[in-house]
Design a protein around this motif. Structure first.
Motif, short mmCIF file in Angstrom:
data_model
loop_
_atom_site.label_atom_id
_atom_site.label_comp_id
_atom_site.label_asym_id
_atom_site.label_seq_id
_atom_site.Cartn_x
_atom_site.Cartn_y
_atom_site.Cartn_z
N GLY A 193 14.76 20.56 36.49
CA GLY A 193 13.24 20.71 36.89
C GLY A 193 13.28 22.01 37.72
O GLY A 193 12.20 22.27 38.49
N ILE A 194 14.43 22.89 37.54
CA ILE A 194 14.38 24.12 38.16
C ILE A 194 13.84 25.25 37.64
O ILE A 194 14.16 25.52 36.65
CB ILE A 194 15.95 24.38 38.97
CG1 ILE A 194 16.44 23.25 39.65
CG2 ILE A 194 15.94 25.52 39.63
CD1 ILE A 194 17.78 23.24 40.07
N VAL A 195 13.11 26.02 38.15
CA VAL A 195 12.46 27.24 37.55
C VAL A 195 12.92 28.46 38.10
O VAL A 195 12.83 28.56 39.36
CB VAL A 195 10.92 27.19 37.59
CG1 VAL A 195 10.29 28.54 37.16
CG2 VAL A 195 10.37 26.11 37.23
N ALA A 196 13.73 29.20 37.29
CA ALA A 196 14.34 30.46 37.84
C ALA A 196 13.54 31.74 36.98
O ALA A 196 13.28 31.50 35.87
CB ALA A 196 15.81 30.80 37.38
N ASP A 197 13.18 32.62 38.20
CA ASP A 197 12.43 33.96 37.81
C ASP A 197 13.23 35.06 37.36
O ASP A 197 14.65 34.63 37.27
CB ASP A 197 11.45 34.52 38.93
CG ASP A 197 12.33 34.82 40.02
OD1 ASP A 197 13.29 35.25 39.80
OD2 ASP A 197 11.76 35.10 41.05
N GLU A 198 12.73 36.01 36.50
CA GLU A 198 13.72 36.95 36.06
C GLU A 198 14.72 37.70 36.78
O GLU A 198 15.65 37.98 36.53
CB GLU A 198 12.66 38.13 35.41
CG GLU A 198 12.09 37.51 33.98
CD GLU A 198 12.99 37.18 32.89
OE1 GLU A 198 13.90 38.08 32.82
OE2 GLU A 198 12.81 36.06 32.43
N VAL A 199 14.11 37.63 38.12
CA VAL A 199 15.23 38.36 39.08
C VAL A 199 16.31 37.61 39.35
O VAL A 199 17.37 37.92 39.47
CB VAL A 199 14.53 38.68 40.56
CG1 VAL A 199 15.31 39.37 41.48
CG2 VAL A 199 13.40 39.86 40.19
N GLN A 200 16.05 36.33 39.64
CA GLN A 200 17.01 35.41 39.88
C GLN A 200 17.88 35.15 38.45
O GLN A 200 19.10 35.16 38.66
CB GLN A 200 16.69 33.99 40.26
CG GLN A 200 15.91 33.84 41.73
CD GLN A 200 14.96 32.76 41.71
OE1 GLN A 200 14.59 32.17 40.78
NE2 GLN A 200 14.93 31.91 42.86
N LEU A 201 17.53 34.93 37.18
CA LEU A 201 18.21 35.07 36.37
C LEU A 201 19.18 36.40 35.95
O LEU A 201 20.25 36.40 35.69
CB LEU A 201 17.39 34.93 34.99
CG LEU A 201 16.86 33.49 34.72
CD1 LEU A 201 15.86 33.62 33.70
CD2 LEU A 201 18.08 32.49 34.41
N ARG A 202 18.67 37.66 36.26
CA ARG A 202 19.46 38.76 36.12
C ARG A 202 20.47 38.72 37.40
O ARG A 202 21.56 39.28 36.91
CB ARG A 202 18.53 39.84 36.55
CG ARG A 202 18.86 41.29 36.26
CD ARG A 202 19.47 41.76 34.89
NE ARG A 202 20.00 42.97 34.72
CZ ARG A 202 20.83 43.17 34.04
NH1 ARG A 202 21.32 42.32 33.04
NH2 ARG A 202 21.41 44.45 34.01
N VAL A 203 20.18 38.23 38.46
CA VAL A 203 21.43 38.28 39.57
C VAL A 203 22.57 37.32 38.93
O VAL A 203 23.71 37.58 39.04
CB VAL A 203 20.95 37.76 40.90
CG1 VAL A 203 21.95 37.48 41.75
CG2 VAL A 203 19.92 38.70 41.53
N MET A 204 22.08 36.26 38.53
CA MET A 204 23.19 35.29 37.80
C MET A 204 23.75 35.92 36.54
O MET A 204 25.07 35.80 36.37
CB MET A 204 22.18 34.02 37.44
CG MET A 204 22.10 32.92 38.68
SD MET A 204 21.51 31.52 38.02
CE MET A 204 19.44 31.87 38.16
N GLU A 205 22.99 36.72 35.88
CA GLU A 205 23.73 37.26 34.76
C GLU A 205 24.72 38.41 34.87
O GLU A 205 25.76 38.47 34.55
CB GLU A 205 22.52 37.74 33.71
CG GLU A 205 22.86 38.48 32.40
CD GLU A 205 21.75 39.02 31.80
OE1 GLU A 205 21.84 39.00 30.54
OE2 GLU A 205 20.45 39.22 32.20
N ILE A 206 24.22 39.04 35.99
CA ILE A 206 25.36 40.18 36.60
C ILE A 206 26.68 39.64 37.19
O ILE A 206 27.76 39.97 36.82
CB ILE A 206 24.69 41.03 37.95
CG1 ILE A 206 23.53 41.92 36.98
CG2 ILE A 206 25.69 41.98 38.44
CD1 ILE A 206 22.66 42.47 37.89
N ALA A 207 26.24 38.52 37.97
CA ALA A 207 27.70 37.94 38.54
C ALA A 207 28.21 37.18 37.32
O ALA A 207 29.55 37.48 37.63
CB ALA A 207 27.03 36.62 39.46
N ASP A 208 27.70 36.71 36.32
CA ASP A 208 28.61 36.05 35.37
C ASP A 208 29.27 37.36 34.53
O ASP A 208 30.61 37.11 34.13
CB ASP A 208 27.67 35.52 34.26
CG ASP A 208 28.33 34.94 32.97
OD1 ASP A 208 29.17 34.04 33.11
OD2 ASP A 208 28.18 35.14 31.97
#
Length: 65
Positions: free
Chosen positions: A19-34
């Motif tokens: 039930g967690i909603v991540a916005d585009e900025v949060q997803l992008r940060v996770m994508e870069i870390a990955d």
């Protein structure tokens, strides 16, 4: 970034389960870390450590000897 859609589906699906909603900025940060850490993690998973002896009296609060 290669594999971006797959990453977003994977992370989005996991967050959706909780039930967690991540916005585009949060997803992008996770994508870069990955993209930074994934090659190193994959290298560790693929490493042949069969002949490596375990460290005697290991103390995980200190660097390897």
């Amino acid at each position: 970034m290669q594999g971006s859609d797959g990453f977003k589906r994977f992370v989005g699906g996991g967050f959706e389960m909780f039930g967690i909603v991540a916005d585009e900025v949060q997803l992008r940060v996770m994508e870069i870390a990955d993209s930074i850490y994934r090659p190193r993690i994959e290298a560790l998973l693929e490493a042949d450590l069969e002949g490596v002896e375990p460290e005697p009296r290991i103390d995980l609060s200190r660097p390897p000897q």
